[in-house]
Structures are given as structure tokens and as C-alpha cells.
Write a protein that holds these residues in place. Sequence first.
Motif, short mmCIF file in Angstrom:
data_model
loop_
_atom_site.label_atom_id
_atom_site.label_comp_id
_atom_site.label_asym_id
_atom_site.label_seq_id
_atom_site.Cartn_x
_atom_site.Cartn_y
_atom_site.Cartn_z
N ARG A 174 -2.92 7.75 7.07
CA ARG A 174 -4.17 7.24 6.49
C ARG A 174 -3.94 5.91 5.77
N VAL A 175 -2.81 5.82 5.07
CA VAL A 175 -2.48 4.57 4.38
C VAL A 175 -2.29 3.44 5.39
N GLU A 177 2.05 7.31 -6.63
CA GLU A 177 1.15 8.42 -6.97
C GLU A 177 1.80 9.76 -6.66
N GLN A 181 -0.97 11.82 5.25
CA GLN A 181 -1.29 10.87 4.17
C GLN A 181 -0.81 9.47 4.52
N ILE A 182 0.40 9.39 5.05
CA ILE A 182 0.96 8.08 5.39
C ILE A 182 0.16 7.41 6.50
N ASP A 206 0.83 -1.21 0.00
CA ASP A 206 0.00 0.00 0.00
C ASP A 206 0.87 1.26 0.00
N LEU A 207 1.94 1.24 0.78
CA LEU A 207 2.83 2.40 0.84
C LEU A 207 3.53 2.63 -0.50
N TRP A 215 1.02 4.24 -2.79
CA TRP A 215 0.87 5.66 -2.44
C TRP A 215 2.08 6.47 -2.92
N ARG A 216 3.29 5.93 -2.69
CA ARG A 216 4.50 6.63 -3.11
C ARG A 216 4.53 6.85 -4.62
N TYR A 238 3.96 14.86 4.20
CA TYR A 238 3.32 13.58 3.90
C TYR A 238 2.78 12.83 5.11
#
Length: 619
Positions: A615-616, A563, A612-613, A556-557, A560-561, A609
Amino acid sequence: MPPVSDDSSRSPLAILQEVFGYTAFRGQQQAIVDHVTAGHDALVLMPTGGGKSLCYQVPAIARHRAGKGVTIVVSPLIALMHDQVGALEEVGVHAAFLNSTLSLEDTQRIEREMMAGRMVMLYAAPERVTNLRFQAQLASLHERGLLSLFAIDEAHCVSQWGHDFREDYLQLSMLHERFPDVPRLALTATADDHTRADMIERLQLQDARVFISSFDRPNIRYTLVEKDNPRQQLLRFIRDEHDGDAGIVYCQSRRKVEETADWLNQQGLTALPYHAGLDAKVRQRHQDRFLREDGIVMVATVAFGMGIDKPDVRFVAHLDLPKNIEGYYQETGRAGRDGGDADAWLTYGLADVVNQRRMIDESPAADDFKRIQRGKLDALLALAEAHDCRRVRLLSYFGEESQPCGNCDNCLRPPATWDGTDAARKLLSCIYRFWQHGQQRFGAGHLIDVLRGKETDKVQQYGHQSLSTFGVGADLSENQWRAVLRQLIALGHVVAEGEYNTLALTESARAVLKGEVQLTLREAAEAPRRSKAGKGAGKPAAPADLTGDALARFADLRAWRAEVAREHNLPAYIVFNDATLADMARVAPQTLGELGQISGVGVKKLQAYGEQILRVLKP
């Protein structure tokens, strides 16, 4: 004039923690940073991936916060300038570069920032740093006390003995002559004794402190195999051990680069060619893809790679023998910069040995230069033909003692050896008989035919079936004889000369022929395969210790990274490297405070960040 901050924020360790998110320096970094921050000159030899950039970036920030102005980073590499500046801006450090990719408007804007002293670091190529206009700008900065530090990266380029000599570097001695009170830091990943002495003399660093870090890269496995259908060997190596990984394949010629890249694509891999003959826009596009996408194999000449900061290159393969150990070490060092397992794989054969010797002999260089280059090639051939630990030999070349590593091909599967003295005497005697018979020299193919007793048209044409050595080597295969010949050339008992690579004996062959020297030769052996259980085709490997929920968080990380990297037009590793994402996945922090304790998460990135992190990572 840049604002002067308080003493605590100028501490190198505080900068390391606040800006870069690391809790401690590694190895000699602390000593180097303290020495340079205090305004002293230094020459730093540190392996690729050892943290050279921090050795000038931290002092540059500390000195800028103390009101000392701009650090000029001299680099020959446009790719490095782009990546380093992007990474610095990501962590809140004002940096820029000046090179040919910029418009006039952008160049003028950056020059105004530099002249105002607001910029922390400016990256520029040596030819720009030494031109008259830029020198006048530096003089103006110096008069106002705003010229803080010169960092000369890839400093081995100044040496004619080095593997990457660049004439523009020779003029950099003017920095000391014109600005003697501005500290200079020269850095390189590779330099033998000749190159070190040359750097010190040509850059006028006689009074500089020299820092030499260990050259050991224990995470890299060195494997050197004899050529036997090299394309198939390469494909098997990639598919068995590095399917889906990013890697670099080095070839000697541009044509071979393009043919190899095409062939790998036909085999279902994603491979891109890179060499100096390609259009600049194509090269840039291929480099950008390599930096930003997963699983790209870059097939390149040595024009590619220096200054590439991509940390997750999992393998570097050579389809041709490099010129020397420095070049080999520099190129293989582009693998595993993140500290993860990586491979340096090389395949070589008789033709490689012959071609490298011929290129040295036929070059227009002075005799002294040729002599040193032959010595460098001999050291590389000794590494290739070694029966013992590759790493011990490699480190010994750079003056470093070590113990067998247990991780190279020779340690993992010791090669079979045999007493090749008798076979060597037969081969050398056959070359001697050719000359005695008709004062002529012949190549490897004909020599082996005579030794094995093959009555070819050429054998009959020259009457070589009548030689006493005809058929004396029928007990060995053609491949075995080629291995014997390759090793005799590597040991310096035979030379291949001229356009047709005809063979001749050297003075040292006499002792072998007389039986005064015993030769232990190695038999060819393929390297063992390293299992990558659990890795899906085309997917980059996750850290081996991540399982279950942690593995899912890591995926998942990474998504996200990817994006964020696309939004910012940056390589993903500049946002966060895999090691930092793996730590996040492992620890699963639930607050900003906990996230800020993860190695590689500095203040600026936490602000940018953090939410955001979290939330991930939210369960």
C-alpha cells in the motif's frame, strides 16, 4: 519435546532464505554454519557487522528443528539480549533472555519454556549460566537430549590480554567439562595472537576449528588528526560531514563525557551522555533513544557500545586515545554495520600518549602484563603517527596483508613529512643537559621554552639560559616542538614519568643522539571534508543512488517503519533495515511475490507486513 521437521526445512540455506530473507551466506558464514550445525566446536573471529549472529542463529534453528532442543547464548550485554530477542521474535523464532530486568514471574515463565524444549534460543549472562540452579536446569535438559548448542558471544572477555576482560567468563570452561558432547561456538570481533591463544586455553577449545574472517571494513574511513581545540574539531567534523546522522563520541572519563554532551547540546546537536556512573534507568533511557531515534549523538565511555546492533551509526569519534588497537577496532566497528559509508575519526595529542603510558606503568599488574600492554600501545601509536595507509597498518596488526585502501586520510591526502633527525637530536640533547646540569627532570612546557629560547621565571630559576641547548630550536613553533616530542615518545626514545610527567631518555635515544638513526616525522594535517550534497540539516542521509520517485518511496517507507516500530516498541532497524527499505524503494514491487524477493524479507515479515508495504509503494 520440540517437533521434528523434515530435512528440507532444516537446511541452513533454506532457513537463511525462509527466516531471514537472504538468498546466500557471506564469506565464511556457510562453512561455519555447516560445521556447527553438524555438532562441532568452533572459534570464530569476524569483524563487527560481518554477520556473527547468523553463525549461531541459523545452526540453533536447524538443530531445534531436528529435535535437539535449546541453544544457550552466553552474552554479557543486556542491550544485545533485548535487541536480538526482539529481532528473532519478529522473524518468527521463539527466543527469550534471562537477566536482572525481568520480574520473578517472567523469569519462571521463561524457565518453563526452556525446560519444555520449545524455545529455540535463550540468551543469558555468564554469571547466570554458571550458577548452580541454572546448571541443574541445563543438566536436566541434557539428560533429555534437549541441550543443543552453547554460543559464547564476546569470547575475548575470557582473556586477560584482551581489551575487555571479565572474570565471570573464566568459569565457562565448566560447560565443556559438564556437557562434553554439546557443541560450543565462541565468537568475537577482535583478538590478537595472545587473546586467541587465551580463548582457546580458557574455554578448552583446543580441538575446535578456528575460522578467521577478513578484518577489513572497507566502508569505514579512518582519520586520525592532531589535537588542536578538540571540541571545535569534533563539531566541525560532525557539522561538515555528519549533520543529522547517528554517531558515537568516546571519551576517557565520565566527567569529560558529561561536559562534552552538554557542550554539543549547546551547539544545537542532540547529544546524550552514557557512562557507568549514571543511574541505570537514565542509561537505559538514553540507550533506547539512541536505538529508536534518528540523529542522536551518544557521548560515552567505553561502557557503551558492545552489543549495540544499530546498523546506521554513521560515525564513531574518539576524543581520547584508546588503550590499544583491539579496543580502537572494536569501537570503530560500531559504525557502518549496514555497509554504508561511515567514518572513524580520532583526535589525539601529546597528553594522550603520556597518560596512556603512565596508566600502564602505574598499574598494579604483573610485569609481563605491563610489557604486553606497552607493546599494544606502541602499535596504536605507530598507527596514529603513520605516514602510509591506515588500513594496511590496522589489518597488519591482525596478521592480514592488504593493499593501500585509497579511502583513509593518509591515502586521500598523504601527510607532509620532513627529516626531523636534527630537531630530535636537539630535543633529546636538551633533556640530557637538564640532567647533566642539576640531575633534574622537567616537563614538556619547560623543555620547549628552553629550546625556543624563552627566558621565563622557571628558566632563570634553574639557570637553564646558560645551557648549550637554550634557543637552538627557535626556528620551530611550540606546536611543532610538541609534535616532535609526541612522536619521540611514540617511537619510545623518550618517556614521561611520575605525577608531573617529567621527561627522561630511554636507551634507544643514544642511537638518535649519535646520528645513527634518521627520523622522518609527519607534519599535522587536517582530513579532507567529504561532501554530502543534497542532505538537509538534521535529516539522516538516504542512499546516494536513490533519486526522484525512488527517493520519495524511501521516505514513505521510513515513515511507515517508524510507526510500526513505535507500535511494537522496537528499534526501527529491527522491523527492516535501511538497506532493505532502499531495495524496496528501488525495485517498487507490486505483488507479494515480488516483495518476497527483496533481500531481508523473510516469510514471517512478508506475512506480517507485506500488504502494508504494498500500500505504501502503490503508485
